[in-house]
Design a protein around this motif. Structure first.
Motif, short mmCIF file in Angstrom:
data_model
loop_
_atom_site.label_atom_id
_atom_site.label_comp_id
_atom_site.label_asym_id
_atom_site.label_seq_id
_atom_site.Cartn_x
_atom_site.Cartn_y
_atom_site.Cartn_z
N ALA A 10 0.43 -1.21 0.15
CA ALA A 10 -0.27 -0.29 -0.21
C ALA A 10 0.90 0.69 0.45
CB ALA A 10 -0.98 0.38 1.49
N GLN A 11 1.84 1.43 0.48
CA GLN A 11 2.94 2.35 0.62
C GLN A 11 3.62 2.59 -0.63
OE1 GLN A 11 5.91 2.26 3.63
NE2 GLN A 11 7.73 4.04 2.95
N PHE A 14 0.63 4.33 -2.99
CA PHE A 14 0.66 5.90 -2.36
C PHE A 14 1.95 6.77 -3.49
CE2 PHE A 14 1.39 9.52 -0.06
CZ PHE A 14 0.54 10.15 0.92
N TRP A 62 -5.07 5.21 4.97
CA TRP A 62 -3.83 4.89 4.77
C TRP A 62 -3.26 4.35 6.13
CZ3 TRP A 62 1.76 5.97 5.68
CH2 TRP A 62 2.54 5.34 5.63
N HIS A 117 -5.18 1.46 8.36
CA HIS A 117 -4.77 0.84 7.10
C HIS A 117 -6.33 0.50 6.19
CE1 HIS A 117 -1.01 -1.28 9.46
NE2 HIS A 117 -1.04 0.04 8.67
N PHE A 160 -7.02 0.30 3.08
CA PHE A 160 -6.70 0.48 2.24
C PHE A 160 -7.38 0.41 0.59
CE2 PHE A 160 -2.86 -1.61 4.10
CZ PHE A 160 -2.30 -0.24 4.71
N ILE A 190 -9.45 3.81 -0.21
CA ILE A 190 -8.17 5.60 -0.95
C ILE A 190 -8.82 5.40 -1.79
CG2 ILE A 190 -6.15 5.80 -1.23
CD1 ILE A 190 -4.75 4.50 1.09
#
Length: 205
Positions: free
Chosen positions: A69-70, A73, A129, A132, A134, A137
């Protein structure tokens, strides 16, 4: 003959009023380029999924690790920077071509009205985010971006409002299809931008 001159004067006055109250240097090409960048980014993200062993189209709800996810992003952040940069370049070129100011009081009002929902949505997405959440988003990005366009419409081309409405609707639909954010993201930031960019280019550029 006098009637024609009168109509020409009215048209000139109307044009001057529009220039003084709306930011009309916005280029349709900026929307097309932003859409293409978003689609290329979506394709890149798909290959990231492939690398991580995520079969995105297997019909299952997709759950991502914090590390993945990071990475997604930061990819989205790069796409945003590229889209904004291209938008400024094409808009500045159009303004110079038509002898219009790109940066004035109207531009400041436009950016302020656009930024309020956008910055709020940015912090909201960062909070999602952080906790968590996700899958929420991508829908949230579409909704807040659409609200920003709707809010900024009063200071620019009216067509922007309809793009904003489409983005909000798409984001709301995406809330009921969690895990498919990449698809909705590609449609909203990719295809819709290209479609509206072409329309605005043919209408105004």
């Amino acid at each position: 003959m006098e009637s024609k001159n009168y109509q020409d004067e009215l048209a000139h006055i109307r044009q001057m009023m529009e220039r003084s109250s709306r930011f009309i240097s916005l280029s349709g090409l900026s929307g097309v380029v932003a859409g293409i960048v978003a689609l290329l980014g979506s394709i890149y993200v798909y290959f990231i999924f492939q690398r991580e062993g995520v079969d995105y189209f297997d019909g299952e709800r997709n759950i991502y690790t914090p590390a993945l996810a990071q990475e997604l992003f930061f990819v989205a952040l790069v796409i945003l920077v590229l889209a904004i940069s291209s938008g400024y370049i094409f808009t500045a070129r159009k303004g110079k071509k038509k002898n219009l100011k790109v940066w004035d009081s109207i531009t400041k009002r436009l950016l302020a009205n656009f930024a309020i929902p956008l910055v709020t949505g940015g912090f909201f997405c960062i909070a999602l985010w952080y906790h968590h959440y996700f899958p929420l988003i991508a829908p949230s990005m579409l909704i807040f971006y659409g609200l920003g366009l709707i809010n900024a419409e009063r200071y620019t081309l009216s067509d922007v409002k309809y793009l904003g409405i489409c983005e909000v609707i798409l984001g709301i639909v995406a809330l009921f299809w969690l895990g498919w954010g990449l698809i909705f993201w590609a449609v909203g930031f990719g295809f819709l931008h290209i479609f509206y960019g072409i329309l605005m280019y043919r209408k105004y550029d």
